[in-house]
Write an enzyme that holds these catalytic residues in place. Structure first.
Site, PDB file in Angstrom:
ATOM      1  N   LYS A 137     -86.631 -40.062  17.500  1.00  0.00           N
ATOM      2  CA  LYS A 137     -85.510 -39.237  17.748  1.00  0.00           C
ATOM      3  C   LYS A 137     -84.286 -39.882  18.462  1.00  0.00           C
ATOM      4  CE  LYS A 137     -85.229 -34.523  19.007  1.00  0.00           C
ATOM      5  NZ  LYS A 137     -85.954 -33.185  19.319  1.00  0.00           N
ATOM      6  N   GLU A 182     -93.318 -18.052  17.198  1.00  0.00           N
ATOM      7  CA  GLU A 182     -92.979 -16.960  17.788  1.00  0.00           C
ATOM      8  C   GLU A 182     -93.920 -15.616  17.593  1.00  0.00           C
ATOM      9  OE1 GLU A 182     -90.725 -18.608  16.184  1.00  0.00           O
ATOM     10  OE2 GLU A 182     -89.334 -19.566  17.788  1.00  0.00           O
ATOM     11  N   ARG A 225     -88.161 -13.043  14.852  1.00  0.00           N
ATOM     12  CA  ARG A 225     -89.294 -13.333  13.625  1.00  0.00           C
ATOM     13  C   ARG A 225     -90.542 -12.625  14.071  1.00  0.00           C
ATOM     14  NH1 ARG A 225     -89.728 -19.460  11.921  1.00  0.00           N
ATOM     15  NH2 ARG A 225     -87.658 -18.833  10.723  1.00  0.00           N
TER      16      ARG A 225
HETATM   17  C1  LIG Z   1     -87.594 -20.085  14.629  1.00  0.00           C
HETATM   18  C2  LIG Z   1     -87.253 -21.131  15.582  1.00  0.00           C
HETATM   19  N1  LIG Z   1     -87.482 -21.395  16.784  1.00  0.00           N
HETATM   20  C3  LIG Z   1     -87.288 -22.048  17.693  1.00  0.00           C
HETATM   21  C4  LIG Z   1     -86.110 -22.768  17.399  1.00  0.00           C
HETATM   22  C5  LIG Z   1     -85.607 -23.968  18.257  1.00  0.00           C
HETATM   23  N2  LIG Z   1     -85.493 -25.304  17.841  1.00  0.00           N
HETATM   24  C6  LIG Z   1     -84.661 -25.986  17.299  1.00  0.00           C
HETATM   25  S1  LIG Z   1     -84.911 -27.701  16.960  1.00  0.00           S
HETATM   26  C7  LIG Z   1     -86.379 -27.190  17.647  1.00  0.00           C
HETATM   27  C8  LIG Z   1     -87.416 -28.498  17.601  1.00  0.00           C
HETATM   28  C9  LIG Z   1     -87.760 -28.778  16.080  1.00  0.00           C
HETATM   29  O1  LIG Z   1     -88.569 -29.958  16.049  1.00  0.00           O
HETATM   30  P1  LIG Z   1     -88.729 -30.962  14.870  1.00  0.00           P
HETATM   31  O2  LIG Z   1     -88.662 -29.774  13.578  1.00  0.00           O
HETATM   32  O3  LIG Z   1     -89.774 -31.645  14.940  1.00  0.00           O
HETATM   33  O4  LIG Z   1     -87.189 -31.462  14.680  1.00  0.00           O
HETATM   34  P2  LIG Z   1     -86.781 -32.620  15.774  1.00  0.00           P
HETATM   35  O5  LIG Z   1     -86.053 -31.842  16.733  1.00  0.00           O
HETATM   36  O6  LIG Z   1     -88.010 -33.492  15.942  1.00  0.00           O
HETATM   37  O7  LIG Z   1     -85.879 -33.312  14.717  1.00  0.00           O
HETATM   38  C10 LIG Z   1     -86.631 -26.018  18.303  1.00  0.00           C
HETATM   39  C11 LIG Z   1     -87.840 -25.742  18.928  1.00  0.00           C
HETATM   40  C12 LIG Z   1     -85.564 -22.679  16.141  1.00  0.00           C
HETATM   41  N3  LIG Z   1     -84.373 -23.349  15.636  1.00  0.00           N
HETATM   42  N4  LIG Z   1     -86.093 -21.748  15.209  1.00  0.00           N
END
Ligand SMILES: Cc1ncc(C[n+]2csc(CCOP(=O)(O)OP(=O)(O)O)c2C)c(N)n1
Ligand SMILES: CC(=O)[C@@H](O)[C@H](O)COP(=O)(O)O
Ligand SMILES: [Mg+2]
Length: 614
Positions: free
Chosen positions: A278, A364, A392
């Site tokens: 990242k 969730e 969700r």
């Molecule tokens: C259902 C849902 N819960 C929480 C989120 C908030 N959220 C957005 S990005 C993220 C982290 C995602 O991690 P990853 O898929 O590993 O992507 P990275 O940020 O590491 O690129 C979260 C928790 C979301 N978008 N959707």
């Protein structure tokens, strides 16, 4: 200097370049993103981490005929630049500008609208099955992060896909981070795969391609399994019916292109494990990916200063402080987050009460049922969750918590319009979807102090309660340290006037008071959407000619509807005007501007009442 990037308007232009040119394209694209996002703000670290992968995907696959499906979509900025939207990147997340997530209306390259996580595998499987039915030989590719992989939805889709004869490629973009460090057993499994103990360097994937020859694959698997103690990368995904390939270096564009080109020739469900960082290419983000997950504008030389710019505490902070204070008072309290520690204001609580803090990953549904289980045992769970993500977990709310009348507090953040993230993240529906659930109480603070007092009131209640508050700060009310329970189910009169009574729900109270002053109207801060203060509704209806309701929830089924139901149940006839969010999705933009556009600022409320009065 963006000499190569300048030649690329669409992926076809990229595909016309020599393969040796791609590292330079990556360098130019990364620099462009740094300049662009540091100016507009937006999601940052994930985009820098996805540069090479995005280039390789569009280079190897025949997009848009082949379908690329991004998960969450917060990493789709490089994709937007390469698919004809470079000139518009300066409008990112601004009203009428580019959306921060893939959006079908925006481009034919945005195959699937997204914003919530863990949908990509299911959607891409849908594309793959549709291609089969339609006799098309297009490929479907899902790109999902390690954080998003923790959700049930992702595994439901894997389970389905691994048993199907479809051309589906799932790419796991593993950067060992969610927004905060990733959690859970799957995360441990992935980390183990990458740890030096079991694995030295990236795997020779061309060798792994032989895995497609069934006898060899079976033989290799069996002998691997027989070697007790030897960790087999990807076995989990193999058992799910996928051909696992990797892990490979997601910043080595040559390896990416070779691997994807080889995979393209294979059929059946493929799983490619790509390792990225990242913030790659910007030191400060690599060092602190949590801080650089999403940014406000900053100067690249100095980085983010970390100051919010507002002297008022946000509702999130008010909640975070209350949680710590309440935890000190009552040792039964636990705090639960589905992977939103920072956004939900749980950083301090996690530090102070590590054994009572539960980050369950992006899950969730599980977060809510898990809270229900704890509540059965006398633990007092507070689930900190964004309104949009609670959607969700609806069945869990109804079936696992409310039906059993379990005392779980839902601290619902990002209620109403959130601004730049747009309709995928707006919390426009919670009054409507919570109100119809028996046992559920819904409290909506008018200001920051009331937020703290309501959280306390909810915590004392013996049943499921929701306290819902918006993104950002309110009017800047002084938050009293002392906690006082509010009278249950009672609203309050904030201003006495005549003829018109404005019943305000939540933080649109300021707008209601403005209109009240301008029109000499009575203003009530209703505080409770459920149980609604029927007596106050009746009293105001009896003494005024017009009842106006104001809320930042969808007008359909929201607090205004509750007032109409109350009037009807009490046999009261009076003129009414309901003000709230329209029955349409409100696009991204600046939060206050959007509220004003919906007629929910002071001037808007005043104008709507004047119009009604003729
Ligand atoms: C259902 C849902 N819960 C929480 C989120 C908030 N959220 C957005 S990005 C993220 C982290 C995602 O991690 P990853 O898929 O590993 O992507 P990275 O940020 O590491 O690129 C979260 C928790 C979301 N978008 N959707
Ligand atoms: C992509 C995603 O879902 C989160 O990163 C979200 O954008 C966070 O929103 P806040 O900035 O309101 O915490
Ligand atoms: Mg990640």
């Amino acid at each position: 200097m963006t000499t190569l990037l300048d030649q690329i308007n669409l992926p076809a232009d990229l595909r016309a370049l020599d393969r040796e040119d791609l590292p330079q394209v990556a360098g130019e694209l990364r620099q462009f993103l740094l300049d662009s996002i540091s100016t507009t703000g937006g999601h940052f670290a994930s985009n820098l981490g996805a540069v090479e992968l995005t280039i390789a995907l569009h280079y190897v696959f025949n997009t848009p005929y082949d379908r690329i499906v991004w998960d969450v979509g917060h990493q789709s900025y490089p994709h937007k630049v390469l698919t004809g939207r470079r000139e518009r990147m300066s409008t990112m997340r601004k009203q009428n500008g580019l959306a921060g997530f893939p959006k079908r209306e925006e481009s034919e390259y945005d195959t699937f609208g997204v914003g919530h996580s863990s949908t990509s595998i299911g959607a891409a499987l849908g594309f793959a099955e549709a291609a089969k039915l339609q006799g098309e030989d297009r490929k479907a590719i899902a790109i999902i992060g390690d954080g998003s992989m923790t959700a049930g939805m992702a595994f439901e889709a894997l389970n389905n896909a691994g048993d199907r004869d479809v051309d589906l490629l799932v790419i796991l973009n593993d950067n060992e981070m969610s927004i905060s460090p990733n959690v859970g057993a799957l995360n441990n499994y992935l980390a183990k795969m990458l740890s030096g103990k079991f694995y030295n360097g990236f795997r020779n994937v061309s060798g792994r391609m032989l895995d497609k020859v069934p006898p060899l694959r079976e033989l290799a698997k069996r002998s691997e399994e027989q070697l007790k103690g030897l960790f087999t990368p990807g076995l989990l995904f193999e058992e799910f019916g996928f051909n696992y390939i990797g892990p490979i270096d997601g910043h080595d564009i040559d390896t990416l292109v070779t691997t994807l080109s080889n995979i393209k020739k294979l059929s059946g469900p493929q799983f490619l494990h790509v390792v990225t960082k990242k913030g790659q290419g910007y030191k400060l983000a690599v060092a602190d990916p949590v801080k650089y997950h999403a940014v406000t504008p900053f100067t690249p030389e100095n980085g983010m200063t970390g100051k919010s710019g507002s002297s008022k505490p946000s509702f999130t902070q008010v909640f975070g402080d209350w949680l710590c204070d309440m935890a000190a008072k009552d040792e039964r309290l636990v705090g639960i987050t589905p992977a939103m520690r920072e956004g939900s204001g749980l950083v301090k609580f996690a530090e102070q009460y590590p054994t009572r803090y539960f980050d369950v990953g992006i899950a969730e549904q599980h977060a809510v049922t898990f809270a229900g289980g704890m509540a059965c045992e006398g633990v007092k769970p507070v689930v900190a969750i964004y309104s949009t993500f609670l959607q969700r977990a609806y069945d869990q709310l109804v079936h696992d918590v409310a039906l059993q009348n379990l005392p779980v507090v839902f601290a619902i953040d990002r209620a109403g319009l959130v601004g730049a993230d747009g309709p995928t993240h707006a919390g426009s529906f919670d009054y409507s979807f919570l109100r119809c659930i028996p046992n559920m109480a819904i409290l909506a603070p008018g200001d920051e102090n009331e937020c703290r007092q309501m959280l306390y009131t909810a915590f004392l209640h013996d049943g499921p309660t929701a306290v819902r508050y918006p993104r950002g700060s309110g009017i800047g009310a002084t938050v009293q340290e002392e906690m006082t329970a509010l009278p249950w189910g009672k609203g309050e009169i904030r201003r006495k006037g005549s003829k018109v009574a404005i019943l305000s729900f939540g933080t649109r109270l300021g707008a209601a008071l403005h209109a009240g002053e301008a029109l000499d109207a009575t203003v009530a801060n209703m505080r409770f959407v459920k149980p609604l203060d029927d007596a106050l509704v009746a009293e105001l209806a009896a003494s005024h000619d017009l009842i106006v309701t104001v809320e930042d929830n969808a007008i359909m089924g929201g607090a205004g509807s509750a007032v109409l139901e109350s009037l009807s149940a009490q046999g009261i006839t009076v003129q009414t005007l309901l003000l709230g969010l329209p029955d349409s999705y409100v696009e991204h933009g600046e939060q206050n501007q959007l509220l004003a556009d919906c007629g929910l600022d002071g001037a808007g409320v005043e104008a709507a009442i004047r119009k009604k009065l003729g």
